[in-house]
Design an enzyme around this catalytic site. Structure first.
Site, short mmCIF file in Angstrom:
data_model
loop_
_atom_site.label_atom_id
_atom_site.label_comp_id
_atom_site.label_asym_id
_atom_site.label_seq_id
_atom_site.Cartn_x
_atom_site.Cartn_y
_atom_site.Cartn_z
N LYS A 1 50.38 9.57 88.87
CA LYS A 1 51.43 9.16 87.63
C LYS A 1 50.59 8.63 86.50
O LYS A 1 49.27 8.74 86.55
CB LYS A 1 52.16 7.81 88.23
CG LYS A 1 51.23 6.52 88.60
CD LYS A 1 51.87 5.63 89.07
CE LYS A 1 50.87 4.29 89.27
NZ LYS A 1 51.25 3.46 90.47
N ARG B 1 60.11 -5.54 93.26
CA ARG B 1 60.15 -4.44 92.29
C ARG B 1 61.38 -3.66 92.64
O ARG B 1 62.48 -4.07 92.78
CB ARG B 1 59.00 -3.91 91.93
CG ARG B 1 58.99 -2.96 90.76
CD ARG B 1 57.66 -2.39 90.13
NE ARG B 1 56.89 -1.46 91.54
CZ ARG B 1 55.86 -0.89 91.17
NH1 ARG B 1 54.82 -1.15 90.11
NH2 ARG B 1 55.29 -0.02 92.27
N TYR C 1 36.80 -7.38 60.65
CA TYR C 1 38.05 -8.47 60.32
C TYR C 1 37.79 -9.85 61.02
O TYR C 1 37.52 -9.93 62.07
CB TYR C 1 39.37 -7.89 60.98
CG TYR C 1 39.71 -6.68 60.35
CD1 TYR C 1 40.24 -6.38 58.94
CD2 TYR C 1 39.72 -5.48 61.00
CE1 TYR C 1 40.71 -5.07 58.60
CE2 TYR C 1 40.16 -4.13 60.56
CZ TYR C 1 40.56 -4.07 59.07
OH TYR C 1 41.15 -2.91 58.68
N MET D 1 40.95 -0.25 64.24
CA MET D 1 42.14 0.84 64.63
C MET D 1 41.42 2.03 65.08
O MET D 1 41.74 2.58 66.19
CB MET D 1 42.95 1.40 63.49
CG MET D 1 44.29 2.15 63.96
SD MET D 1 45.38 2.60 62.53
CE MET D 1 45.94 0.92 62.24
C1 LIG Z 1 50.38 3.19 91.66
C2 LIG Z 1 50.97 3.19 92.85
C3 LIG Z 1 50.31 3.53 93.88
C4 LIG Z 1 48.64 3.84 93.95
O1 LIG Z 1 48.20 2.60 93.87
P1 LIG Z 1 46.63 2.16 93.62
O2 LIG Z 1 46.37 0.82 93.75
O3 LIG Z 1 46.10 2.98 92.30
O4 LIG Z 1 46.03 2.87 94.83
C5 LIG Z 1 50.75 3.52 95.22
N1 LIG Z 1 52.14 3.56 95.25
C6 LIG Z 1 53.14 3.09 94.22
C7 LIG Z 1 54.37 2.96 94.48
C8 LIG Z 1 52.60 2.90 92.97
O5 LIG Z 1 53.32 2.55 91.98
#
Ligand SMILES: *Cc1c(COP(=O)(O)O)cnc(C)c1O
Length: 455
Positions: free
Chosen positions: A66, A168, A306, A370
């Site tokens: 992802k 979630r 800054y 930036m």
């Molecule tokens: C991101 C994610 C993972 C992987 O998690 P890691 O801690 O990076 O191994 C697995 N399952 C779901 C649903 C996730 O969102």
């Protein structure tokens, strides 16, 4: 005496003259590069497959890719994960799952699961048509996926998401009867193929905190209770999956039929509380390097950047690192040293610089801007032999103390975040370049990659 051409970054081994030309072109285009070692990605996946007992253990491994493969580049990372033995890929956003299929990773190569959507506007028709498994965790989601499957005349491959305690996505214990009442007839009718049952862990990365271990135990018990309810309803899941990287590495009892490591593929342990990547036989795949901008002498007491949050403690030299928060360098990794004036003293993110005395770690000095930040070299650039154009390393494989090489965990500490956010924030204006692609990928996979990104 001729100036030594020392380099703070590893000496890259190019696969060909074209690879070296790509490297030079990338450096001309942008003064920083993210270099990803596909051997490290493949070997990390191989190791994760070994950890679950090998390819014939009955537990498959999903490479979680992802968010553009945690910033490493979706397609190269996905192909390296497959080369390492992953038989599943996972993305949160459906467009990334579709992209993997469009880029040529067909259903003959692996399953793909996608999970985040609002349940009503996701392109279920396209996902089903492209043999992508979908997660459902809400009643409107079930209705929408069933409608799309009916319209296509093709069963949707569904993974039922249950909320075992993460809070979630997924059905809660209370809402699960209503979900089963919808799912069971749709499964009997053949509209939905109930492939999986799954959930996510909240604190599997804290094996040192007893109350977190207890909370993971409770999540596992809840997960198993959901499985029993599916069994009883006549839609037993074929594939159960719960383990992220942390649980893949440390909780063999919940590997089930599939595990879903993400961060481990990229070579990091999920939380420094678990130790270092080496402790888990993982190798960070990404090196972030940059070529220095202006290097100059600065007198004692000079304010840097800054807000004047860093005052030089002595006569010194400073160097510009041409990466800023618009590149994804966290402003919270700024370094403050007010020389006692306001009692603000906070180390900034680390940068490895090669000097006449060997590699040294310097820190972001003052606020991250930036497009750039400054480092105080704590000495004369002439004596240190540090010059404009020198390549410096923000983080890399973490080869050990003697290399003084920071990792993304060190940046995470300086920015008060986690390594995941360090990678995923890196903008795509920083060129991504790939090492060892020809060693890792079969020819037809290699041909899928942008040839100008291969070193
Ligand atoms: C991101 C994610 C993972 C992987 O998690 P890691 O801690 O990076 O191994 C697995 N399952 C779901 C649903 C996730 O969102």
């Amino acid at each position: 005496m001729e100036r030594m051409t020392l380099n703070a970054a590893p000496q890259w081994q190019f696969s060909s003259p074209a690879g070296e030309a790509n490297y030079r072109a990338a450096r001309k285009r942008y003064p920083a590069q993210a270099i990803v070692d596909l051997v490290a990605l493949r070997d990390n996946m191989r190791h994760l497959v070994d950890v679950v007992g090998g390819p014939n253990s009955g537990t498959a491994v999903m490479g979680v890719v992802k968010a553009d493969a945690y910033g490493h580049g979706l397609l190269p990372a996905a192909l390296a994960a497959l080369a390492g033995g992953a038989t599943w890929l996972g993305t949160a956003q459906s467009h990334e799952a579709l992209l993997l299929r469009k880029l040529g990773i067909g259903p003959d190569r692996c399953h793909i699961l996608t999970w985040v959507y609002n349940g009503t506007e996701v392109p279920f028709d396209e996902l089903i048509a492209n043999d992508i498994d979908v997660s459902v965790g809400s009643l409107p989601g079930i209705d929408a996926v069933a409608a799309a499957a009916r319209k296509l005349g093709k069963p949707a491959r569904v993974h039922v998401k249950v909320d075992s305690g993460f809070g979630r996505n997924g059905f809660t214990e209370e809402s699960f009867d209503a979900a089963l009442a919808k799912l069971v007839p749709l499964a009997k009718e053949g509209v939905l193929h109930i492939v999986g049952q799954w959930s996510h862990l909240a604190v599997a990365d804290s094996p040192d905190v007893p109350e977190f271990v207890a909370s993971t135990d409770r999540q596992i018990a809840n997960f198993n209770a959901f499985t029993a309810r599916m069994d009883k309803a006549g839609i037993a899941p074929e594939i159960r999956h719960l383990a992220n990287t942390a649980a893949t590495l440390s909780r063999p009892e919940i590997h089930f039929e599939l595990t879903r490591p993400g961060i481990g593929l990229y070579g990091y342990e999920p939380d420094p509380a678990m130790g270092t990547p080496r402790d888990w036989q993982l190798k960070p795949a990404m090196t972030l390097q940059a070529q220095l901008g202006t290097v100059k002498h600065v007198e004692k007491g000079h304010g840097i950047s800054y807000g004047r949050t860093y005052l030089t403690p002595d006569d010194t030299s400073t160097a510009i690192v041409p990466l800023g928060y618009a590149d994804g360098i966290h402003r919270s990794a700024s370094g403050f040293d007010m020389q006692g004036a306001k009692h603000i003293d906070k180390p900034g993110g680390p940068v490895r610089v090669m000097t006449a005395d060997g590699p040294k770690l310097y820190r972001v000095s003052g606020r991250v801007c930036m497009d750039q930040f400054m480092i105080d070299l704590h000495g004369s650039c002439d004596q240190l032999d540090v010059h404009e154009g020198d390549t410096v390393c923000l983080f890399g494989p973490g080869r050990g103390e003697q290399f003084a090489e920071p990792t993304a965990d060190d940046w995470a500490r300086a920015a008060d975040t986690i390594s995941y956010e360090i990678f995923t924030c890196l903008r795509n204006r920083i060129p991504r370049l790939y090492l060892n692609a020809a060693d890792v990928l079969p020819a037809d996979d290699l041909a899928k990659l942008d040839p100008t990104t291969l070193l």
